[in-house]
Design a protein around this motif. Structure first.
Motif, PDB file in Angstrom:
ATOM      1  N   ILE A  50     -69.933 -36.514  20.942  1.00  0.00           N
ATOM      2  CA  ILE A  50     -70.923 -36.438  19.742  1.00  0.00           C
ATOM      3  C   ILE A  50     -69.490 -36.947  18.744  1.00  0.00           C
ATOM      4  CG2 ILE A  50     -72.476 -36.517  18.059  1.00  0.00           C
ATOM      5  CD1 ILE A  50     -74.602 -36.258  19.954  1.00  0.00           C
ATOM      6  N   GLY A  51     -68.591 -35.768  18.273  1.00  0.00           N
ATOM      7  CA  GLY A  51     -67.431 -34.652  17.684  1.00  0.00           C
ATOM      8  C   GLY A  51     -67.019 -35.896  17.789  1.00  0.00           C
ATOM      9  N   LYS A  54     -67.621 -38.920  16.138  1.00  0.00           N
ATOM     10  CA  LYS A  54     -68.073 -38.918  14.252  1.00  0.00           C
ATOM     11  C   LYS A  54     -66.869 -38.633  13.885  1.00  0.00           C
ATOM     12  CE  LYS A  54     -72.516 -37.929  14.040  1.00  0.00           C
ATOM     13  NZ  LYS A  54     -73.755 -39.054  12.887  1.00  0.00           N
ATOM     14  N   TRP A  55     -65.337 -37.998  14.112  1.00  0.00           N
ATOM     15  CA  TRP A  55     -63.982 -37.953  13.960  1.00  0.00           C
ATOM     16  C   TRP A  55     -63.413 -39.864  14.421  1.00  0.00           C
ATOM     17  CZ3 TRP A  55     -59.184 -38.289  17.150  1.00  0.00           C
ATOM     18  CH2 TRP A  55     -58.418 -38.146  16.274  1.00  0.00           C
ATOM     19  N   LYS A  57     -64.961 -42.257  13.772  1.00  0.00           N
ATOM     20  CA  LYS A  57     -66.128 -42.845  12.568  1.00  0.00           C
ATOM     21  C   LYS A  57     -66.650 -44.281  14.068  1.00  0.00           C
ATOM     22  CE  LYS A  57     -64.187 -41.979   8.702  1.00  0.00           C
ATOM     23  NZ  LYS A  57     -63.642 -42.323   7.875  1.00  0.00           N
ATOM     24  N   ARG A  60     -73.203 -46.249  16.349  1.00  0.00           N
ATOM     25  CA  ARG A  60     -74.236 -45.325  16.875  1.00  0.00           C
ATOM     26  C   ARG A  60     -73.777 -46.351  18.490  1.00  0.00           C
ATOM     27  NH1 ARG A  60     -77.862 -42.734  14.136  1.00  0.00           N
ATOM     28  NH2 ARG A  60     -79.020 -42.976  16.361  1.00  0.00           N
ATOM     29  N   THR A  63     -71.269 -43.758  20.198  1.00  0.00           N
ATOM     30  CA  THR A  63     -71.919 -42.619  19.759  1.00  0.00           C
ATOM     31  C   THR A  63     -72.017 -41.905  21.320  1.00  0.00           C
ATOM     32  OG1 THR A  63     -71.325 -42.803  17.668  1.00  0.00           O
ATOM     33  CG2 THR A  63     -72.344 -40.790  18.504  1.00  0.00           C
ATOM     34  N   TYR A 117     -79.506 -43.161  19.971  1.00  0.00           N
ATOM     35  CA  TYR A 117     -78.766 -43.666  19.375  1.00  0.00           C
ATOM     36  C   TYR A 117     -78.886 -44.932  19.783  1.00  0.00           C
ATOM     37  CZ  TYR A 117     -76.065 -39.405  18.060  1.00  0.00           C
ATOM     38  OH  TYR A 117     -75.483 -38.048  17.749  1.00  0.00           O
TER      39      TYR A 117
END
Length: 286
Positions: A50-51, A54-55, A57, A60, A63, A117
């Motif tokens: 997940i990290g 997010k980094w 971008k 969903r 992710t 998600y």
């Protein structure tokens, strides 16, 4: 799930687990930290997935696929097989303890997070129903009952028959072959080209970050000397396995990015050809 897979999980795997627990001497209290380390490895892989998403971008759906690819790990078929090949029969019991709560993490934590998600699952997806299905799942109960029965036999005056070692020698590679056989026939191999960065990120998570963290923690907990270092070797091997086939199921159920999940599974499973020699060298060095 194919009939072959059902037969392996319910019919063959319990025979291996019973034999392993029947034979080993479980006198070290720290062994009961193994299931917790197994849980931590799965959780850490998911968080890192997940990290990265997010980094980068990612959306969903992507992710969610990064989460399951980072979390769900092939410690059942490949992991147990490699422990057996590298370390022998005695390692199977430690592998079984390490993955004791594996299914619980997948179904109680992994699937619900993946669902968040993706699109909402149609039908009965309530938590109570999920828990009910989990505790009555024949695949989970088969493994659990095998561990209990093997433990009872271990403390009983009944000695394990000598032929059981031969049975295990046959069943360990056979079960791995039967589990892998139905996999991957409908995958889009060319899709990997569009997900190179994501696949390599999962590689770093699976083969570097998670094993280094879990192994370091095991050493700090004093598990390096247990059974002449075999417990730590099992941890090293199991914490450095690629995504499991089950990581492909949530993307199908919840409309996540299936191509990303498939690509990650394919590429990282293939990378075992490179990773395994390193693992063999590491576990053989002490």
């Amino acid at each position: 799930m194919s009939l072959t897979t059902r037969f392996v999980i319910i019919g063959l795997s319990p025979i291996i687990i019973i034999g392993a627990f029947w034979h080993v001497q479980l006198e070290e209290v720290r062994l009961f930290l193994l299931p917790l380390l197994g849980v931590l490895a799965l959780v850490l892989g998911g968080v890192l997935g997940i990290g990265f998403a997010k980094w980068r971008k990612l959306d969903r759906a992507q992710t969610g696929s990064m989460f399951v690819s980072g979390s769900f790990t092939n410690i059942g078929s490949f992991g147990t097989l490699f422990c057996y090949v590298f370390l022998g029969e005695a390692s199977i019991v430690f592998a079984a303890m390490y993955r004791l709560f594996e299914e619980f993490v997948y179904y109680l934590i992994g699937f619900p997070i993946a669902k968040l998600y993706g699109e909402q699952e149609r039908g009965n997806g309530r938590r109570r129903e999920m828990i009910r299905k989990l505790v009555t799942d024949p695949f989970i109960m088969a493994s659990f009952c095998a561990i209990v029965l093997g433990g009872v036999l271990n403390f009983s005056p009944v000695a394990r028959p000598e032929f059981y070692s031969t049975v295990i020698e046959i069943l360990v590679p056979l079960t791995t072959f039967l589990l892998v056989l139905p996999i991957g026939f409908n995958m889009k191999i060319k899709a990997i080209q569009g997900y190179i960065k994501e696949c390599l990120a999962v590689s770093v998570i699976k083969f570097v970050l998670v094993p280094v963290t879990i192994t370091s923690l095991a050493v700090l907990l004093g598990m390096g000397q247990l059974y002449d270092g075999m417990v730590l070797k099992v941890i090293i091997i199991l914490s450095a396995m690629p995504p499991a086939f089950i990581s492909l199921i949530p993307p199908q159920l919840y409309k996540l990015d299936q191509d990303l999940a498939n690509s990650s599974w394919l590429l990282n499973t293939g990378l075992l050809l490179i990773v395994l020699p390193f693992l063999y060298f590491i576990v053989g060095s002490f």
